[in-house]
Design a protein around this motif. Structure first.
Motif, PDB file in Angstrom:
ATOM      1  N   LEU A   1       0.816  -1.218   0.000  1.00  0.00           N
ATOM      2  CA  LEU A   1       0.000   0.000   0.000  1.00  0.00           C
ATOM      3  C   LEU A   1       0.847   1.263   0.000  1.00  0.00           C
ATOM      4  CD1 LEU A   1      -2.844  -0.992   2.491  1.00  0.00           C
ATOM      5  CD2 LEU A   1      -2.754  -1.245   0.005  1.00  0.00           C
ATOM      6  N   VAL A   2       2.168   1.120   0.052  1.00  0.00           N
ATOM      7  CA  VAL A   2       3.063   2.278   0.069  1.00  0.00           C
ATOM      8  C   VAL A   2       3.153   2.876  -1.336  1.00  0.00           C
ATOM      9  CG1 VAL A   2       5.386   3.102   0.568  1.00  0.00           C
ATOM     10  CG2 VAL A   2       4.391   1.251   1.940  1.00  0.00           C
TER      11      VAL A   2
ATOM     12  N   ASP B   1       4.812   7.691   2.660  1.00  0.00           N
ATOM     13  CA  ASP B   1       4.431   8.338   3.917  1.00  0.00           C
ATOM     14  C   ASP B   1       5.049   7.536   5.057  1.00  0.00           C
ATOM     15  OD1 ASP B   1       3.238   9.353   6.169  1.00  0.00           O
ATOM     16  OD2 ASP B   1       1.210   9.397   5.343  1.00  0.00           O
ATOM     17  N   PHE B   2       6.231   7.972   5.519  1.00  0.00           N
ATOM     18  CA  PHE B   2       6.946   7.207   6.537  1.00  0.00           C
ATOM     19  C   PHE B   2       6.303   7.314   7.915  1.00  0.00           C
ATOM     20  CE2 PHE B   2      10.390   7.902   3.368  1.00  0.00           C
ATOM     21  CZ  PHE B   2      10.640   6.560   3.088  1.00  0.00           C
ATOM     22  N   SER B   3       5.458   8.304   8.124  1.00  0.00           N
ATOM     23  CA  SER B   3       4.743   8.364   9.396  1.00  0.00           C
ATOM     24  C   SER B   3       3.653   7.302   9.449  1.00  0.00           C
ATOM     25  CB  SER B   3       4.125   9.758   9.595  1.00  0.00           C
ATOM     26  OG  SER B   3       3.167  10.040   8.576  1.00  0.00           O
ATOM     27  N   LYS B   4       3.078   6.993   8.315  1.00  0.00           N
ATOM     28  CA  LYS B   4       2.036   5.964   8.230  1.00  0.00           C
ATOM     29  C   LYS B   4       2.645   4.575   8.055  1.00  0.00           C
ATOM     30  CE  LYS B   4      -2.330   5.022   5.810  1.00  0.00           C
ATOM     31  NZ  LYS B   4      -3.228   5.489   4.720  1.00  0.00           N
ATOM     32  N   TYR B   5       3.782   4.513   7.349  1.00  0.00           N
ATOM     33  CA  TYR B   5       4.426   3.235   7.044  1.00  0.00           C
ATOM     34  C   TYR B   5       5.890   3.278   7.494  1.00  0.00           C
ATOM     35  CZ  TYR B   5       0.384   3.082   3.877  1.00  0.00           C
ATOM     36  OH  TYR B   5      -0.877   3.124   3.353  1.00  0.00           O
TER      37      TYR B   5
END
Length: 332
Positions: free
Chosen positions: A196-197, A203-207
């Motif tokens: 999903l990346v 988005d490193f805050s989400k992943y």
């Protein structure tokens, strides 16, 4: 845009007419630079997009093809919509020459994926031959514009040959599954579960674990006539960097087909084992470790070989009997 410093290993001087079988059995990715540089498709593509598409039309059987057409101009991915309830494209049955014409100018996602060559382009393999040492592969053609295919893995071994445009491949070892944030197994854009990346803007805050995945990644860019071996279960993200991109790939498995697809076993295990209480799941873990993941003939030495059944080497008859037993019990 992600930054990957390590490049896929390359093996030069390989011809499509003579490939070392050892290369086809590789367990790590290998770029085969120029393997099909003499193919008419690659030569036509180096001349112009028009020449390449004209040759493809000559090979085409005349049967309509299924294509993916993006819903907006701002997302070139074959992907989900914003809440994963649907997709960002629509499948369309297309006249192939019209699709080719559209492909040269449309800015929205246009993509024809995994189209069986023997059915839709029957002359392609004759005119663009390859020797795979007795392997009988499934051969597919992929065609698109500036499209991006999310990171995913396939069970078969894969030899992919770029025949038009430029493509960028970013690859990850199988053990990076947890760090790639894989989406649903049973609702996918094109058959395989995907990361999903967004590799274009992660988005490193989400992943956050994706940073760890990148530390294991390798990358390469291929042009017409270049190929890459992608071993079974290696994750690969593929970007079309040109307006017209074409790829022919060869899929084959290294075990008999009668043994089935491991994805079915995973789904059945999720159904029958995944919802058990913790203590019972742990008990079953030891069974899987013993009978599946740590297989060793010595462990079965206490049973006569002819009586080991499915705990030993499974032949075609045993596979058919086991499949029949599973189907019978699953249908209750």
């Amino acid at each position: 845009m992600i930054a990957v410093d390590k490049h896929v290993a390359e093996h030069a001087g390989v011809s499509s007419r003579e490939i070392d079988p050892g290369l086809l059995e590789s367990t790590t990715p290998i770029v085969l630079r120029g393997i099909a540089g003499d193919w008419p498709l690659a030569q036509a593509a180096k001349n112009s997009d028009a020449a390449f598409l004209s040759l493809l039309n000559d090979y085409h059987s005349g049967e309509p093809v299924v294509t993916y057409q993006g819903l907006t101009e701002d997302d070139p991915r074959v992907f989900y919509n914003h809440d994963l309830s649907g997709f960002n494209f629509q499948p369309v049955q297309s006249d192939f020459p019209a699709f080719c014409n559209q492909l040269t100018k449309d800015k929205k996602l246009l993509y024809m994926g995994s189209t069986m060559v023997d059915r839709w382009f029957p002359e392609l393999r004759t005119e663009n031959p390859i020797s795979l040492s007795g392997i009988d592969p499934l051969v597919s053609l992929w065609l698109g514009n500036h499209s991006r295919i999310a990171a995913h893995c396939d069970f078969p071994q894969n030899l992919a040959i770029v025949v038009a445009g430029k493509r960028r491949f970013t690859l990850f070892p199988p053990d990076q599954l947890e760090n790639l944030y894989i989406g649903p197994l049973d609702f996918t854009p094109a058959g395989q579960a995907i990361s999903l990346v967004d590799f274009d803007a992660p988005d490193f805050s989400k992943y956050p674990r994706f940073k760890e995945a990148l530390s294991h990644a390798t990358i390469t860019e291929l042009e017409p006539g270049d190929g890459i071996i992608i071993p079974s279960m290696w994750w690969h993200h593929v970007e079309g960097l040109s307006q017209v991109n074409g790829l022919v790939n060869y899929w084959w498995r290294t075990t008999p087909g009668y043994l089935g697809n491991p994805m079915l076993a995973l789904k059945l295990a999720m159904l029958s084992v995944g919802q058990l209480p913790d203590a019972q799941r742990e008990a079953w873990r030891s069974h899987f470790e013993h009978f599946v993941f740590n297989r060793d003939e010595a462990k079965m030495a206490h049973i006569p070989k002819q009586q080991q059944g499915i705990a030993g080497e499974i032949n075609e008859l045993q596979a058919r009997q086991l499949r029949a037993e599973l189907l019978n019990k699953l249908n209750r």
